[in-house]
Design a protein around this motif. Sequence first.
Motif, PDB file in Angstrom:
ATOM      1  N   LYS A 215     -13.147  -5.419   5.520  1.00  0.00           N
ATOM      2  CA  LYS A 215     -12.457  -3.718   5.621  1.00  0.00           C
ATOM      3  C   LYS A 215     -11.379  -3.740   5.212  1.00  0.00           C
ATOM      4  CE  LYS A 215     -15.881  -3.268   9.529  1.00  0.00           C
ATOM      5  NZ  LYS A 215     -16.369  -2.850  10.777  1.00  0.00           N
ATOM      6  N   SER A 216     -10.443  -4.484   5.677  1.00  0.00           N
ATOM      7  CA  SER A 216      -8.893  -4.355   5.029  1.00  0.00           C
ATOM      8  C   SER A 216      -8.744  -4.619   3.596  1.00  0.00           C
ATOM      9  CB  SER A 216      -8.029  -5.574   5.717  1.00  0.00           C
ATOM     10  OG  SER A 216      -6.615  -5.579   5.167  1.00  0.00           O
ATOM     11  N   TYR A 217      -9.552  -5.350   2.924  1.00  0.00           N
ATOM     12  CA  TYR A 217      -9.538  -5.307   1.503  1.00  0.00           C
ATOM     13  C   TYR A 217      -9.921  -4.344   1.091  1.00  0.00           C
ATOM     14  CZ  TYR A 217      -8.216 -10.194   1.828  1.00  0.00           C
ATOM     15  OH  TYR A 217      -7.714 -11.515   2.096  1.00  0.00           O
ATOM     16  N   GLN A 218     -11.007  -3.467   1.643  1.00  0.00           N
ATOM     17  CA  GLN A 218     -11.653  -2.290   1.046  1.00  0.00           C
ATOM     18  C   GLN A 218     -10.749  -1.064   1.273  1.00  0.00           C
ATOM     19  OE1 GLN A 218     -15.388  -1.930   3.063  1.00  0.00           O
ATOM     20  NE2 GLN A 218     -16.610  -3.245   1.893  1.00  0.00           N
ATOM     21  N   ARG A 219      -9.863  -1.027   2.342  1.00  0.00           N
ATOM     22  CA  ARG A 219      -8.965   0.035   2.471  1.00  0.00           C
ATOM     23  C   ARG A 219      -8.084  -0.290   1.288  1.00  0.00           C
ATOM     24  NH1 ARG A 219      -9.703  -1.148   7.973  1.00  0.00           N
ATOM     25  NH2 ARG A 219      -8.030  -2.565   8.124  1.00  0.00           N
ATOM     26  N   GLU A 220      -7.536  -1.519   1.246  1.00  0.00           N
ATOM     27  CA  GLU A 220      -6.571  -1.633   0.189  1.00  0.00           C
ATOM     28  C   GLU A 220      -7.142  -1.551  -1.156  1.00  0.00           C
ATOM     29  OE1 GLU A 220      -5.176  -5.336   0.420  1.00  0.00           O
ATOM     30  OE2 GLU A 220      -4.145  -5.343   2.439  1.00  0.00           O
ATOM     31  N   GLN A 222      -9.450   0.916  -1.760  1.00  0.00           N
ATOM     32  CA  GLN A 222      -9.375   2.533  -1.881  1.00  0.00           C
ATOM     33  C   GLN A 222      -8.099   2.998  -2.386  1.00  0.00           C
ATOM     34  OE1 GLN A 222     -12.067   4.269  -2.158  1.00  0.00           O
ATOM     35  NE2 GLN A 222     -13.374   2.790  -1.648  1.00  0.00           N
ATOM     36  N   GLN A 223      -7.155   2.342  -1.623  1.00  0.00           N
ATOM     37  CA  GLN A 223      -5.641   3.073  -1.960  1.00  0.00           C
ATOM     38  C   GLN A 223      -5.469   2.562  -3.147  1.00  0.00           C
ATOM     39  OE1 GLN A 223      -3.212   0.993   1.198  1.00  0.00           O
ATOM     40  NE2 GLN A 223      -3.986   2.189   2.946  1.00  0.00           N
ATOM     41  N   ASN A 224      -5.570   1.596  -3.625  1.00  0.00           N
ATOM     42  CA  ASN A 224      -5.382   1.081  -5.136  1.00  0.00           C
ATOM     43  C   ASN A 224      -6.030   2.001  -6.149  1.00  0.00           C
ATOM     44  OD1 ASN A 224      -3.637  -0.905  -4.380  1.00  0.00           O
ATOM     45  ND2 ASN A 224      -5.169  -2.560  -4.285  1.00  0.00           N
ATOM     46  N   ILE A 225      -7.382   2.451  -5.757  1.00  0.00           N
ATOM     47  CA  ILE A 225      -8.154   3.048  -6.669  1.00  0.00           C
ATOM     48  C   ILE A 225      -7.520   4.493  -6.949  1.00  0.00           C
ATOM     49  CG2 ILE A 225     -10.354   4.257  -6.916  1.00  0.00           C
ATOM     50  CD1 ILE A 225     -11.782   1.595  -6.023  1.00  0.00           C
ATOM     51  N   SER A 226      -7.290   5.135  -5.541  1.00  0.00           N
ATOM     52  CA  SER A 226      -6.463   6.459  -5.424  1.00  0.00           C
ATOM     53  C   SER A 226      -5.055   6.420  -6.363  1.00  0.00           C
ATOM     54  CB  SER A 226      -6.509   6.951  -3.999  1.00  0.00           C
ATOM     55  OG  SER A 226      -7.725   6.899  -3.233  1.00  0.00           O
ATOM     56  N   LEU A 227      -4.345   5.422  -5.965  1.00  0.00           N
ATOM     57  CA  LEU A 227      -3.130   5.182  -6.851  1.00  0.00           C
ATOM     58  C   LEU A 227      -3.517   4.972  -8.220  1.00  0.00           C
ATOM     59  CD1 LEU A 227      -0.082   5.056  -6.765  1.00  0.00           C
ATOM     60  CD2 LEU A 227      -0.398   2.421  -6.571  1.00  0.00           C
ATOM     61  N   LEU A 228      -4.481   4.464  -8.814  1.00  0.00           N
ATOM     62  CA  LEU A 228      -4.646   4.186 -10.057  1.00  0.00           C
ATOM     63  C   LEU A 228      -5.461   5.584 -10.811  1.00  0.00           C
ATOM     64  CD1 LEU A 228      -5.012   2.256 -12.513  1.00  0.00           C
ATOM     65  CD2 LEU A 228      -7.433   1.710 -11.625  1.00  0.00           C
ATOM     66  N   ASN A 229      -6.140   6.045  -9.840  1.00  0.00           N
ATOM     67  CA  ASN A 229      -6.430   7.471 -10.503  1.00  0.00           C
ATOM     68  C   ASN A 229      -5.384   8.456 -10.750  1.00  0.00           C
ATOM     69  OD1 ASN A 229      -9.364   6.676 -10.501  1.00  0.00           O
ATOM     70  ND2 ASN A 229      -9.739   7.354  -8.467  1.00  0.00           N
ATOM     71  N   LYS A 230      -4.487   8.407  -9.732  1.00  0.00           N
ATOM     72  CA  LYS A 230      -3.418   9.351  -9.714  1.00  0.00           C
ATOM     73  C   LYS A 230      -2.470   8.683 -10.891  1.00  0.00           C
ATOM     74  CE  LYS A 230       0.442  10.923  -7.024  1.00  0.00           C
ATOM     75  NZ  LYS A 230       1.352  10.632  -6.029  1.00  0.00           N
ATOM     76  N   THR A 231      -2.358   7.493 -11.184  1.00  0.00           N
ATOM     77  CA  THR A 231      -1.589   7.157 -12.148  1.00  0.00           C
ATOM     78  C   THR A 231      -2.125   7.529 -13.620  1.00  0.00           C
ATOM     79  OG1 THR A 231      -0.796   5.194 -10.868  1.00  0.00           O
ATOM     80  CG2 THR A 231      -0.506   4.966 -13.281  1.00  0.00           C
TER      81      THR A 231
END
Length: 476
Positions: A215-220, A222-231
């Motif tokens: 779950k911790s990795y999934q949250r990370e 998701q955060q990385n995916i959001s950051l990647l999409n933003k980037t």
Amino acid sequence: MHFSIQKKIQVGFFIAFTVIVTASVFSYLVAKNLLDNAGRLNHAIEVSKRLEVITRQLKEAESAIRGFNLTKDSAFLNPSVQERISRINKEYQLLRKITIDNPVQQRHLDTLQQLLKIKYAQFESGGQAQSQQKKESSVKEGEKFMDRIDNKVRDMIRIEETLVAEKSELFHFYAVLWVPVIFISSLVAILIGIYSYITLTREFKLQLHIESRMKSYQRELQQNISLLNKTNQELEQFAYVASHDLQEPLRKISTFSDRLQMKYKADLPEDANQLIERMVSAVARMRVLINDLLVFSRAGRITPESIKPVDLTTVLEEILADLELPLEEKNALVTFDNLPIVEGSETSFHQLFQNLLANSIKFASPDRRLEINIHYRIMTGRELEIEKESRWDERFCRISIDDNGIGFDQAYAERIFLIFQRLHGISEYTGTGIGLAICKKIVDSHKGFIHAYGSPDRGATFVIILPLKQLPVETT
């Protein structure tokens, strides 16, 4: 040899199950033997009881007849001899019935019946008036047959006692083993149960820890995916702005160089004109490069709304119509199958086949007529030997584009799909080295595969593998 926890638990439960089944079977044998022993004991008691009744009634009848002979008192003959004989016969029939399953006892009963018949005859003759000498002879004869009957009864009782003793020995054997077997099996089952409980508890805690980490990795993630999409969005905006901003000075350089050539070409020395021409050529290449970079940044970007069934035959026909002029210049011969309908982005597929066909035209051999052959096959992931087992049952369209151009060395098969990678100098063949990188990006975005096979001066083959259906992305 290392065993997994699951394998250890399976082996433990199998051993426990085997021990419990063995103990149950052994307990059943002990219980069955106990019941058989009790039944045999009851049977022996019943047989002995009936034999004792018969013996007692015989002796009572004989005593009554002797009393009558001595006193002549008819009270001794009450009940009568016939009644006494009837009672003895009733007991005899019961005895024969309960020993029906024992042939040896039945034979003894046959002998006993013959002796009883003789004894009955003695009773009947003893109840009549006789001389003193005859009475003494009858008494001796009666005692003789009574002794024989007693011996026969003892033989029958001895047989029953022997059977009871045999059953008791067998029961004793099982009883001696029963206690340690039950104790050991129970101890083994308890130990296995404790081990399984400890193992399962440890496994459960480990599973909880893994789930927590997941779950911790999934949250990370998701955060990385959001950051990647933003980037990515920022990069797309940067590419657009950069291309737009870079186009403006290029246009000015191009405009000023054109004016310079128009007004002062005759006044400038030859080497100055050559420098201006090189500058104009560099500006043109820069403009192409900027446009290709912008195309690359946007290539392969598909959304669920853009996915629809696409008739690849129609797409291919449109591209051949667009490339009609360069195909005529190369005197090219293009043959193709009627391609299937594949789910995806129509714009992306158009760009994919456009780049691949343009690549074949660009690298056509000057020594022979250009020939391009396009074929396809429908195959499963298992047939294509895809690494992911989850895709083995998925259906794919395998499209091959063959040409007889200049080809390339197979050692560069992976390199040609990298951006800005060229196998030939810019003076030999024009281009920015982005076209095949765009093709790979489009195929990857459609969850497919692209491979290149070449041979110098013999031609090249590009294999595109696309899934017929674009499965939705699984979310957790």
